[in-house]
Each structure stands twice: as C-alpha cells, then as structure tokens.
Design a protein around this motif. Structure first.
Motif, mmCIF file in Angstrom:
data_model
loop_
_atom_site.group_PDB
_atom_site.id
_atom_site.type_symbol
_atom_site.label_atom_id
_atom_site.label_comp_id
_atom_site.label_asym_id
_atom_site.label_seq_id
_atom_site.Cartn_x
_atom_site.Cartn_y
_atom_site.Cartn_z
ATOM 1 N N ALA A 67 0.806 -1.229 0.000
ATOM 2 C CA ALA A 67 0.000 0.000 0.000
ATOM 3 C C ALA A 67 0.839 1.279 0.000
ATOM 4 O O ALA A 67 0.539 2.234 -0.712
ATOM 5 N N HIS A 68 1.895 1.303 0.816
ATOM 6 C CA HIS A 68 2.731 2.504 0.945
ATOM 7 C C HIS A 68 4.127 2.057 1.363
ATOM 8 O O HIS A 68 4.344 0.867 1.691
ATOM 9 N N PRO A 69 5.122 2.934 1.389
ATOM 10 C CA PRO A 69 6.505 2.508 1.651
ATOM 11 C C PRO A 69 6.728 1.864 3.010
ATOM 12 O O PRO A 69 7.702 1.127 3.179
ATOM 13 N N LYS A 118 10.941 -13.012 -12.529
ATOM 14 C CA LYS A 118 11.350 -11.845 -11.742
ATOM 15 C C LYS A 118 10.178 -11.282 -10.936
ATOM 16 O O LYS A 118 9.473 -10.386 -11.391
ATOM 17 N N PRO A 119 9.962 -11.766 -9.721
ATOM 18 C CA PRO A 119 8.960 -11.140 -8.849
ATOM 19 C C PRO A 119 9.382 -9.710 -8.503
ATOM 20 O O PRO A 119 10.543 -9.463 -8.158
ATOM 21 N N MET A 120 8.439 -8.766 -8.585
ATOM 22 C CA MET A 120 8.729 -7.358 -8.313
ATOM 23 C C MET A 120 7.655 -6.759 -7.427
ATOM 24 O O MET A 120 6.482 -7.107 -7.543
ATOM 25 N N VAL A 121 8.070 -5.856 -6.548
ATOM 26 C CA VAL A 121 7.133 -5.147 -5.670
ATOM 27 C C VAL A 121 7.079 -3.683 -6.077
ATOM 28 O O VAL A 121 8.115 -3.023 -6.192
ATOM 29 N N GLY A 147 2.411 5.067 -5.604
ATOM 30 C CA GLY A 147 3.269 5.661 -6.617
ATOM 31 C C GLY A 147 4.707 5.875 -6.192
ATOM 32 O O GLY A 147 5.553 6.226 -7.015
ATOM 33 N N THR A 148 4.997 5.672 -4.921
ATOM 34 C CA THR A 148 6.374 5.797 -4.441
ATOM 35 C C THR A 148 7.233 4.701 -5.075
ATOM 36 O O THR A 148 6.795 3.554 -5.184
ATOM 37 N N TRP A 149 8.431 5.041 -5.474
ATOM 38 C CA TRP A 149 9.332 4.055 -6.059
ATOM 39 C C TRP A 149 9.754 3.048 -5.005
ATOM 40 O O TRP A 149 10.011 3.388 -3.848
ATOM 41 N N ARG A 150 9.855 1.785 -5.399
ATOM 42 C CA ARG A 150 10.143 0.687 -4.471
ATOM 43 C C ARG A 150 11.458 0.873 -3.711
ATOM 44 O O ARG A 150 11.634 0.292 -2.627
ATOM 45 N N ALA A 151 12.379 1.633 -4.254
ATOM 46 C CA ALA A 151 13.651 1.868 -3.566
ATOM 47 C C ALA A 151 13.449 2.536 -2.213
ATOM 48 O O ALA A 151 14.323 2.452 -1.339
ATOM 49 N N HIS A 152 12.309 3.202 -2.030
ATOM 50 C CA HIS A 152 12.058 3.944 -0.794
ATOM 51 C C HIS A 152 11.284 3.140 0.251
ATOM 52 O O HIS A 152 10.923 3.694 1.298
ATOM 53 N N ILE A 153 11.025 1.872 -0.010
ATOM 54 C CA ILE A 153 10.475 1.011 1.043
ATOM 55 C C ILE A 153 11.511 0.963 2.170
ATOM 56 O O ILE A 153 12.673 0.625 1.955
ATOM 57 N N ASN A 154 11.077 1.299 3.389
ATOM 58 C CA ASN A 154 12.080 1.456 4.451
ATOM 59 C C ASN A 154 11.431 1.394 5.831
ATOM 60 O O ASN A 154 10.257 1.757 5.998
ATOM 61 N N GLU A 177 18.453 10.530 -23.118
ATOM 62 C CA GLU A 177 19.753 9.880 -23.180
ATOM 63 C C GLU A 177 20.695 10.379 -22.082
ATOM 64 O O GLU A 177 21.681 9.726 -21.750
ATOM 65 N N TYR A 178 20.364 11.517 -21.487
ATOM 66 C CA TYR A 178 21.191 12.080 -20.416
ATOM 67 C C TYR A 178 20.690 11.674 -19.024
ATOM 68 O O TYR A 178 21.418 11.820 -18.045
ATOM 69 N N LEU A 179 19.460 11.187 -18.936
ATOM 70 C CA LEU A 179 18.903 10.725 -17.664
ATOM 71 C C LEU A 179 17.885 9.609 -17.954
ATOM 72 O O LEU A 179 16.677 9.778 -17.756
ATOM 73 N N PRO A 180 18.378 8.465 -18.419
ATOM 74 C CA PRO A 180 17.470 7.416 -18.907
ATOM 75 C C PRO A 180 16.605 6.771 -17.842
ATOM 76 O O PRO A 180 15.622 6.105 -18.168
ATOM 77 N N ASN A 181 16.948 6.955 -16.572
ATOM 78 C CA ASN A 181 16.130 6.368 -15.510
ATOM 79 C C ASN A 181 14.919 7.221 -15.154
ATOM 80 O O ASN A 181 14.049 6.790 -14.399
ATOM 81 N N ASP A 182 14.817 8.437 -15.689
ATOM 82 C CA ASP A 182 13.707 9.332 -15.339
ATOM 83 C C ASP A 182 12.542 9.101 -16.291
ATOM 84 O O ASP A 182 12.477 9.675 -17.373
ATOM 85 N N TRP A 183 11.606 8.226 -15.863
ATOM 86 C CA TRP A 183 10.457 7.909 -16.716
ATOM 87 C C TRP A 183 9.399 9.020 -16.698
ATOM 88 O O TRP A 183 8.450 8.974 -17.457
ATOM 89 N N THR A 184 9.593 10.002 -15.814
ATOM 90 C CA THR A 184 8.623 11.103 -15.737
ATOM 91 C C THR A 184 9.060 12.314 -16.566
ATOM 92 O O THR A 184 8.313 13.285 -16.669
ATOM 93 N N LEU A 185 10.236 12.251 -17.154
ATOM 94 C CA LEU A 185 10.757 13.382 -17.917
ATOM 95 C C LEU A 185 9.823 13.737 -19.070
ATOM 96 O O LEU A 185 9.395 12.873 -19.831
ATOM 97 N N LEU A 186 9.515 15.018 -19.189
ATOM 98 C CA LEU A 186 8.667 15.488 -20.278
ATOM 99 C C LEU A 186 9.539 15.929 -21.443
ATOM 100 O O LEU A 186 10.602 16.531 -21.246
#
Length: 303
Positions: free
Chosen positions: A48-50, A85-88, A93-100, A233-242
């Motif tokens: 549900a949340h981080p 590849k199981p993924m959480v 909408g928080t990125w999974r890296a911030h589960i803490n 190409e300068y920030l390929p991990n940013d899927w929110t880039l407009l």
C-alpha cells in the motif's frame, strides 16, 4: 553463465493479460523482431505505501499461477529461456527503492522483520513455481535500495529460496548500487539496472568491474533502457521526464551503451527494458515516447 540476450516482457500485466492471444503474439514478435533469446517475466505486485509490511501478492489483479505457467510454457515452445522476476511496487506511486523501516525495532512501529516475512512468502511461492517450470534464472529482488543494507535478512531469504529452486539466482540492484551490496556472495549472478547517462558509461563500468573482479561472479544488466524522448539519453532512468519524441535520442543511448559494454568481456548480457504485452499499432511507433521498442529503429540496433 551463457550470454543473456534478454528483454523484459509484460511489466505491470494484470490478471488475464498473459492468456490473451494479443500478448502471445506480442511475445512472438519480440523474439522475431529483436533476436531475443531470453525473456524476463516480471510478476508485479504491490504494497500500500513505503512503510506497509503487507505485500498483496494474492490480490485479485495479480496474474494467476496458471497463466504464468502457460506463458512460460509458450515462451519455451518458441525456444526462449525464461528468467522469472517477482517485483514489488508501491500502490501510492512511491518508487520501491524507498520502502524502508527503522534499523532497530520500536514497539507499535512497522518492522523489517514483518516486511521480510511477507516478502519471503511471496518470493518462495514463485521460487517453487520457477523450479516446477524449469526457469533458467530467478531474480530475488529488484531495486530495493533501502532494503539492500539488511544483509542478514537477504542471506536467510536466499537460503530459503535455494531449498525450492535449483537454478541460477540473481539480485537486480539499482544503478549506482553495485559496489554497496555486502552479500553478492550469496547469489550466483550479479545484476543491476543499467540506466546510466550517455557520457558516463566508461566511468560506471570501471566502477562495476572492480565489484565483478572482487566477487568473481558472472554479471549482466537485468534492466537496461532509455525512453525515446528528447533529453532521455542524459537521464534514462527518469520515466517522468517530459519532452518531445526522439527516436534518435533512444538509439544514440543504446549505441553508446553497447559500444562501451562491448569492450568489457565480463558484461555477459542485457535484459532490455522493455516490450509491452499489448502493443500499440505499428504506425504509432514514431510517436511513442516510452521505453518501448516495437516498430522503432532501435529494434535493428538490438538485433
């Protein structure tokens, strides 16, 4: 480990998607158009949340075991090798890296032990399924950056997985994290998410190479991709880039990545991100700004 010529298929698929004839055709086209030999199948579930300690891996929208097994069998009938590849994801909408959670347990607060208990139940279920279907590799986690420091829990969990699954095990760490994990010796293969800026590949590969040499383990990029939009190409991990669509930006990024990795024999493959289970119409490819490959010039580069 053999060279991984892979691609992630059907990320964020919901129940029933993989039994649809359109998804089967999409998988066949992925192999035909890009020369793919390995398919990475992500089982996507949410919490549900981080700070939630409950992973809803049995929710109604999650793909069923039956359809996962059917798609694995279909992939193998095409001659593809399968990486499960199981993924959480986090539902808010928080990125999974911030589960803490707190490093030290506090009464009435959510705890790492509770989260790992839920995650372990989820992971062990699919480890058993991967063994039953003879998947070539199993990914025990993806980009769980804050959880990476919990070495004891990961070692215990991987030991449990090995009781159920006899194939190769990897962990897909996030970009820039390859040299921070302290438990690479517990897995068979090191893998990471290769979303590095166009001009920094040599520098990052130098850093990763030190890890590979130290650990004496095979390595591949379990994820690697770039959106087809201006600036990605300068920030390929940013899927929110407009930005406006740019197939050239995407192609140049991949050419730079392949050129840099070709110099490093220890880079033993890629899991390209990504191929959709439901494809857009071919004539819409030139307008797509996402990571997708279908119908773009990138197909020929990858093949």
């Amino acid at each position: 480990m053999e060279t991984i010529k892979g691609m992630t298929f059907g990320f964020m698929s919901k129940r029933g998607d993989w039994q649809n004839t359109r998804s089967r055709e999409s998988l066949r086209l992925m192999q035909e158009r890009c020369g793919v030999e390995h398919v990475i199948l992500p089982i996507t579930v949410t919490q549900a949340h981080p700070q939630s300690v409950k992973i809803d891996w049995q929710a109604d929208e999650v793909v069923t075991d039956e359809e996962v097994k059917e798609l694995i069998a279909y992939a193998k009938s095409l001659g593809l090798k399968v990486i499960l590849k199981p993924m959480v994801n986090v539902a808010d909408g928080t990125w999974r890296a911030h589960i803490n959670f707190f490093d030290h347990d506090v009464p009435c607060e959510p705890k790492w032990s509770e989260w790992f208990a839920s995650y372990g139940e989820y992971l062990n279920h699919y480890a058993q399924l991967a063994e039953e279907m003879k998947c070539e590799m199993f990914v025990v986690g993806c980009e769980l950056v804050n959880a990476d420091r919990r070495e004891a829990e990961w070692r215990s969990l991987i030991a449990e997985v090995r009781q159920r699954y006899q194939g190769l095990i990897t962990y897909n760490c996030d970009k820039y994290q390859e040299d921070h994990l302290t438990w690479w010796d517990a897995v068979d293969v090191i893998s990471s998410s290769g979303y590095y800026p166009l001009a920094s590949w040599e520098e990052e590969l130098d850093r990763i190479e030190e890890v590979v040499k130290r650990e004496q383990k095979p390595f591949f990029f379990c994820e690697s991709g770039c959106p087809s939009r201006v600036g990605s190409e300068y920030l390929p991990n940013d899927w929110t880039l407009l930005g406006q669509v740019s197939l050239d930006a995407q192609s140049r990024w991949f050419q730079a990545m392949f050129a840099a990795c070709d110099k490093r024999a220890w880079v033993q493959g890629f899991g390209i991100w990504d191929w959709k289970a439901f494809l857009y119409d071919l004539d819409q490819a030139s307008q797509d700004t996402d990571y997708a490959l279908y119908g773009k010039r990138l197909e020929a580069i990858i093949q």
